[in-house]
Design an enzyme around this catalytic site. Structure first.
Site, PDB file in Angstrom:
ATOM      1  N   GLY A  50       0.685  -1.130  -0.133  1.00  0.00           N
ATOM      2  CA  GLY A  50       0.184  -0.013   0.001  1.00  0.00           C
ATOM      3  C   GLY A  50       0.923   1.330   0.142  1.00  0.00           C
ATOM      4  O   GLY A  50       0.256   2.328  -0.496  1.00  0.00           O
ATOM      5  N   GLU A 104       4.041   3.941   6.288  1.00  0.00           N
ATOM      6  CA  GLU A 104       2.689   3.240   6.197  1.00  0.00           C
ATOM      7  C   GLU A 104       1.722   3.596   5.326  1.00  0.00           C
ATOM      8  O   GLU A 104       1.955   4.994   5.291  1.00  0.00           O
ATOM      9  CB  GLU A 104       2.006   2.814   7.316  1.00  0.00           C
ATOM     10  CG  GLU A 104       2.419   1.773   8.305  1.00  0.00           C
ATOM     11  CD  GLU A 104       1.716   0.263   7.650  1.00  0.00           C
ATOM     12  OE1 GLU A 104       1.225   0.482   6.630  1.00  0.00           O
ATOM     13  OE2 GLU A 104       2.020  -0.755   8.464  1.00  0.00           O
ATOM     14  N   ASP A 105       0.714   3.072   4.579  1.00  0.00           N
ATOM     15  CA  ASP A 105      -0.293   3.730   3.820  1.00  0.00           C
ATOM     16  C   ASP A 105      -1.124   4.311   4.841  1.00  0.00           C
ATOM     17  O   ASP A 105      -1.705   5.345   4.662  1.00  0.00           O
ATOM     18  CB  ASP A 105      -0.917   2.892   2.802  1.00  0.00           C
ATOM     19  CG  ASP A 105      -1.308   1.421   3.394  1.00  0.00           C
ATOM     20  OD1 ASP A 105      -0.844   1.147   4.479  1.00  0.00           O
ATOM     21  OD2 ASP A 105      -1.839   0.502   2.462  1.00  0.00           O
ATOM     22  N   ASP A 108      -5.260   1.766  11.078  1.00  0.00           N
ATOM     23  CA  ASP A 108      -6.398   2.060  11.495  1.00  0.00           C
ATOM     24  C   ASP A 108      -6.583   1.105  12.970  1.00  0.00           C
ATOM     25  O   ASP A 108      -6.658   1.747  13.844  1.00  0.00           O
ATOM     26  CB  ASP A 108      -7.559   1.487  10.410  1.00  0.00           C
ATOM     27  CG  ASP A 108      -7.318   0.211   9.869  1.00  0.00           C
ATOM     28  OD1 ASP A 108      -6.403  -0.678  10.416  1.00  0.00           O
ATOM     29  OD2 ASP A 108      -8.065  -0.286   9.188  1.00  0.00           O
ATOM     30  N   PHE A 157     -14.104   3.237   4.561  1.00  0.00           N
ATOM     31  CA  PHE A 157     -13.293   2.519   3.704  1.00  0.00           C
ATOM     32  C   PHE A 157     -12.848   3.504   2.342  1.00  0.00           C
ATOM     33  O   PHE A 157     -13.582   3.906   1.651  1.00  0.00           O
ATOM     34  CB  PHE A 157     -13.849   1.451   3.099  1.00  0.00           C
ATOM     35  CG  PHE A 157     -12.626   0.385   2.577  1.00  0.00           C
ATOM     36  CD1 PHE A 157     -11.964  -0.605   3.481  1.00  0.00           C
ATOM     37  CD2 PHE A 157     -12.502   0.253   1.133  1.00  0.00           C
ATOM     38  CE1 PHE A 157     -11.032  -1.351   2.987  1.00  0.00           C
ATOM     39  CE2 PHE A 157     -11.641  -0.726   0.877  1.00  0.00           C
ATOM     40  CZ  PHE A 157     -10.898  -1.452   1.665  1.00  0.00           C
ATOM     41  N   ASP A 164      -5.706  -0.411  -1.705  1.00  0.00           N
ATOM     42  CA  ASP A 164      -6.628  -1.393  -2.739  1.00  0.00           C
ATOM     43  C   ASP A 164      -7.819  -1.708  -1.966  1.00  0.00           C
ATOM     44  O   ASP A 164      -8.243  -1.599  -0.515  1.00  0.00           O
ATOM     45  CB  ASP A 164      -5.711  -2.507  -2.971  1.00  0.00           C
ATOM     46  CG  ASP A 164      -5.799  -3.503  -1.869  1.00  0.00           C
ATOM     47  OD1 ASP A 164      -5.497  -3.053  -0.706  1.00  0.00           O
ATOM     48  OD2 ASP A 164      -6.537  -4.807  -2.250  1.00  0.00           O
TER      49      ASP A 164
HETATM   50  N1  HPA Z   1      -8.769   0.752   2.497  1.00  0.00           N
HETATM   51  C1  HPA Z   1      -7.891   0.247   1.940  1.00  0.00           C
HETATM   52  N2  HPA Z   1      -7.193  -0.698   2.854  1.00  0.00           N
HETATM   53  C2  HPA Z   1      -7.267  -0.397   4.053  1.00  0.00           C
HETATM   54  C3  HPA Z   1      -8.086   0.389   4.589  1.00  0.00           C
HETATM   55  C4  HPA Z   1      -9.048   1.202   3.917  1.00  0.00           C
HETATM   56  O1  HPA Z   1      -9.688   1.900   4.216  1.00  0.00           O
HETATM   57  N3  HPA Z   1      -8.085   0.228   6.029  1.00  0.00           N
HETATM   58  C5  HPA Z   1      -6.950  -0.470   6.387  1.00  0.00           C
HETATM   59  N4  HPA Z   1      -6.593  -1.109   5.058  1.00  0.00           N
HETATM   60 MG    MG Z   2      -5.356  -4.045   1.126  1.00  0.00          MG
END
Ligand code: HPA
Ligand code: MG
Length: 180
Positions: A50, A104-105, A108, A157, A164
């Site tokens: 990500g 990190e992307d 959460d 989301f 993705d």
């Molecule tokens: N989107 C995509 N990948 C993820 C998300 C999200 O909101 N949260 C954690 N991984």
């Molecule tokens: Mg993913």
């Protein structure tokens, strides 16, 4: 700008954060990093898949000696965390005594980053900080100090800019939110 709507698999998504805003935030973070790591040689560890786009744009703005490497560690399937955090893969660098910055992307629940930090800390780096493109503070389930956050978002989301939905959407230049 007119919002754009796209369909990935069975879900509809609408534009949420445009590339210009993302890049502007990245430039601010890059400046902050340059100040905080002046005179050091930080090792950036980007967590695939990500973070690839975020990492590329961030690193293009960092004008100081630094190293960059990629690791892998996924805990996500479909739209909810499985809680099954895997091991760190692909860490070939010796991080003992290094100033490590994990890229990190999205943070959460924090399960992934928490497990990652535990495993990295065993290798005795001089310091570890986290930089993330997105953060969902409402979801956080660990005591985590995430020092660098491009944007905090509600618990919706999102896809695009590396993120993705079941494999799709990573190539999108903007970030999209699921249409509720
Ligand atoms: N989107 C995509 N990948 C993820 C998300 C999200 O909101 N949260 C954690 N991984
Ligand atoms: Mg993913």
């Amino acid at each position: 700008m007119e919002p754009r709507t796209i369909t990935l698999h069975d879900c509809q998504f609408s534009t949420y954060m445009y590339e210009e805003e993302i890049i502007a935030r990245i430039h601010m973070l890059a400046e902050q990093l340059e100040q905080d790591y002046a005179g050091k040689n930080p090792l950036f560890l980007a967590v695939l898949n990500g973070s690839f786009m975020f990492t590329a744009d961030l690193m293009k703005r960092i004008n100081m000696p630094c190293e960059i490497s990629f690791i892998r560690m996924s805990s996500y399937q479909d739209m909810q965390s499985t809680g099954n955090v895997r091991e760190v893969l692909g860490l070939t660098e010796n991080i003992e005594g290094r100033d490590v910055v994990v890229i990190e992307d999205i943070v959460d629940t924090g399960h992934t980053v928490n497990a990652l930090l535990q495993q990295l800390n065993e290798k005795q780096p001089a310091s570890i900080e986290i930089i993330t493109l997105l953060m969902k503070p409402e979801c956080l389930q660990h005591q985590l100090d995430v020092k660098y956050v491009a944007k905090s978002i509600p618990n919706d989301f999102v896809v695009g800019y590396g993120l993705d939905y079941n494999g799709l959407g990573r190539n999108l230049r903007d970030i999209y939110k699921i249409v509720s």
